[in-house]
Structures are given as C-alpha cells and as structure tokens.
Design an enzyme around this catalytic site. Structure first.
Site, PDB file in Angstrom:
ATOM      1  N   ASP A 113       0.829  -1.199   0.000  1.00 55.61           N
ATOM      2  CA  ASP A 113       0.000   0.000   0.000  1.00 55.61           C
ATOM      3  C   ASP A 113       0.871   1.260   0.000  1.00 55.61           C
ATOM      4  O   ASP A 113       2.052   1.214   0.354  1.00 55.61           O
ATOM      5  CB  ASP A 113      -0.906   0.017   1.240  1.00 55.61           C
ATOM      6  CG  ASP A 113      -1.936  -1.108   1.193  1.00 55.61           C
ATOM      7  OD1 ASP A 113      -2.208  -1.620   0.098  1.00 55.61           O
ATOM      8  OD2 ASP A 113      -2.442  -1.475   2.273  1.00 55.61           O
TER       9      ASP A 113
HETATM   10  N1  URA Z   1      -1.338  -5.887   3.957  1.00 55.58           N
HETATM   11  C1  URA Z   1      -1.828  -4.649   3.941  1.00 55.58           C
HETATM   12  O1  URA Z   1      -2.869  -4.380   4.507  1.00 55.58           O
HETATM   13  N2  URA Z   1      -1.123  -3.691   3.286  1.00 55.58           N
HETATM   14  C2  URA Z   1       0.060  -3.910   2.674  1.00 55.58           C
HETATM   15  O2  URA Z   1       0.667  -2.994   2.107  1.00 55.58           O
HETATM   16  C3  URA Z   1       0.560  -5.219   2.717  1.00 55.58           C
HETATM   17  C4  URA Z   1      -0.148  -6.196   3.364  1.00 55.58           C
END
Ligand code: URA
Length: 248
Positions: A113
């Site tokens: 993310d």
């Molecule tokens: N899980 C999440 O919620 N975000 C990420 O970036 C990676 C794994």
C-alpha cells in the site's frame, strides 16, 4: 542514494547463463570448446567482461546471442509511494529506478500500500514474478505492525493461528490461512502471512477492532533488507539470493 549500484558490465559466463543458454558450468564448457565469439573472435575466458552493448555482438555456434538479462532488486519501499512504475499524480516506486534501468521492463512483484514501507522485489523476470504472486506460492511474508486500539492478546494469536474468516459488509466470507502473530510491546506485533490478499494485514487487524497505524514488510521468504538500507534504496540480488528465491 544507491548503496549497491547496478553494474552495466558482467562476466560472459554469467550473461550467457542469465540469458538461458545453460547453467554456469555448461556455459563454461562450451566457452572452453571455443563455441562463443565476440565480434568474430573466439572468447574462451568465462570471466571476460561484457558490457550491455557488446552482448548484441556475441554468437554461440554462429547464432547471435540474445542478451535477455534478467534483473532483480530488493527495494526498501518508502512511505508515500505507489507500487507502480509510473503515475501522473503521485510518486511511485518506478521513480526510484536509475535512468539506465528504465528501459528494462522492470516491475514490482506484488503490491504494498501507499503508506507501507519495506521489502519490495522488482524484476523483469516475468516467470518468477508470476510464480511469486500465484496463490499456490506459500512464501512467508513478515510484517511489523504498529496499531491502535486495545492491546492484542493470546485470543488473537489463537484466532490467527486457526485461520480466521473475514466477514466484511458486502463481501462473501473469506477464509484465511493460518497466520503467526507475535505480540510485541508498545502496540506492535509481528505478523507472518503465507498468502497475499489485498490489504490483508489491515483487514485482519480491523476484524479484531484494531487499526493499522504503521506497516513495514520485513521479509519475503529469504529476501530481507540490508542492515543499513535506507527507504528508497535498493540492492541488486546476488546469484545466491536469486537461487534461494526460485528454490523456495
Ligand atoms: N497488507 C496490507 O494491509 N497492506 C500492505 O501494504 C501489505 C499487506
């Protein structure tokens, strides 16, 4: 900003092996037999240094060698970057690649993310990328999580261990694989997943009434950051790193 720079020259045996012409020892053997030429001259030295431009003038048994060199980098993804190669509005991990690599069709394997930091593999090896993102792949991904809400307890450790089911509004229930939760002091935990569903860590924490404040990926299988690797820095994987990643 770079610790470990991409080297534009490489050993002839490595280039041929990386381009799919055989294992390092097979390549050494056909070099020894004088089957490889550069600009019409037989080259027998496996350690002969080849630059990218030269690779187009190499022949094996008279046939031109296609230097389809695969590249693998481990980036420490910084906060505030999209996992994408380009974007009109927001900074993205592609912006962190040095210009000589922009034409190499490198892309991120999987997704972190925008605010998540840590290990992100970048490669132009489509087959490996496909394999690593396939649901059949059970490589451990370890996340360090800083959260808000009540302290996590042994109850959540057991729930995650058992394999929880996410029941989210407007979505069919989703059964998750067993995950290892390690409780740490100061509203932190370490979560080890063997699958990669979208926003999985955040959704798992949300299902227990907590929210993720900071998320950092520490490793994917054997792939880790170097001790002194700052956000935005990447290193080229060694042959051993690549071998382990493919083997796992
Ligand atoms: N899980 C999440 O919620 N975000 C990420 O970036 C990676 C794994």
């Amino acid at each position: 900003m770079w610790h470990f720079c991409y080297n534009t020259s490489m050993r002839l045996d490595k280039l041929l092996a990386n381009s799919g012409y055989g294992t390092r020892s097979e390549v050494k053997e056909f070099l020894r037999k004088g089957r490889v030429m550069i600009d019409g001259e037989v080259i027998r030295d496996p350690g002969y240094s080849v630059t990218e431009e030269m690779s187009f003038r190499i022949t094996l048994d008279g046939e031109e060698v296609k230097g389809s060199e695969y590249l693998y980098f481990c980036l420490n993804k910084p906060d505030g970057y999209l996992t994408a190669m380009s974007d009109d509005r927001l900074p993205c991990v592609g912006d962190l690649l040095p210009s000589q690599l922009k034409t190499k069709k490198i892309s991120p394997v999987g997704r972190l993310d925008y605010h998540t930091t840590g290990v992100l593999l970048l490669t132009n090896d489509g087959e490996l990328s496909h394999r690593l993102t396939s649901p059949k792949w059970h490589r451990e991904k370890v996340y360090l999580v800083t959260y808000t809400g009540d302290d996590l307890t042994e109850k959540e450790v057991a729930l995650f261990q058992k394999g929880m089911t996410l029941c989210e509004k407007g979505h069919a229930p989703e059964k998750l694989k067993s995950a290892k939760l390690e409780l740490l002091p100061g509203k932190q935990c370490r979560l080890t997943l063997t699958e990669g569903k979208t926003h999985q860590v955040k959704r798992m924490l949300a299902a227990t009434g907590r929210s993720v404040e900071l998320l950092h990926r520490e490793s994917i299988g054997t792939l880790k950051l170097k001790d002194d690797q700052l956000p935005g820095e990447m290193y080229a994987l060694s042959e051993e790193d690549i071998r382990l990643l493919k083997e796992e």
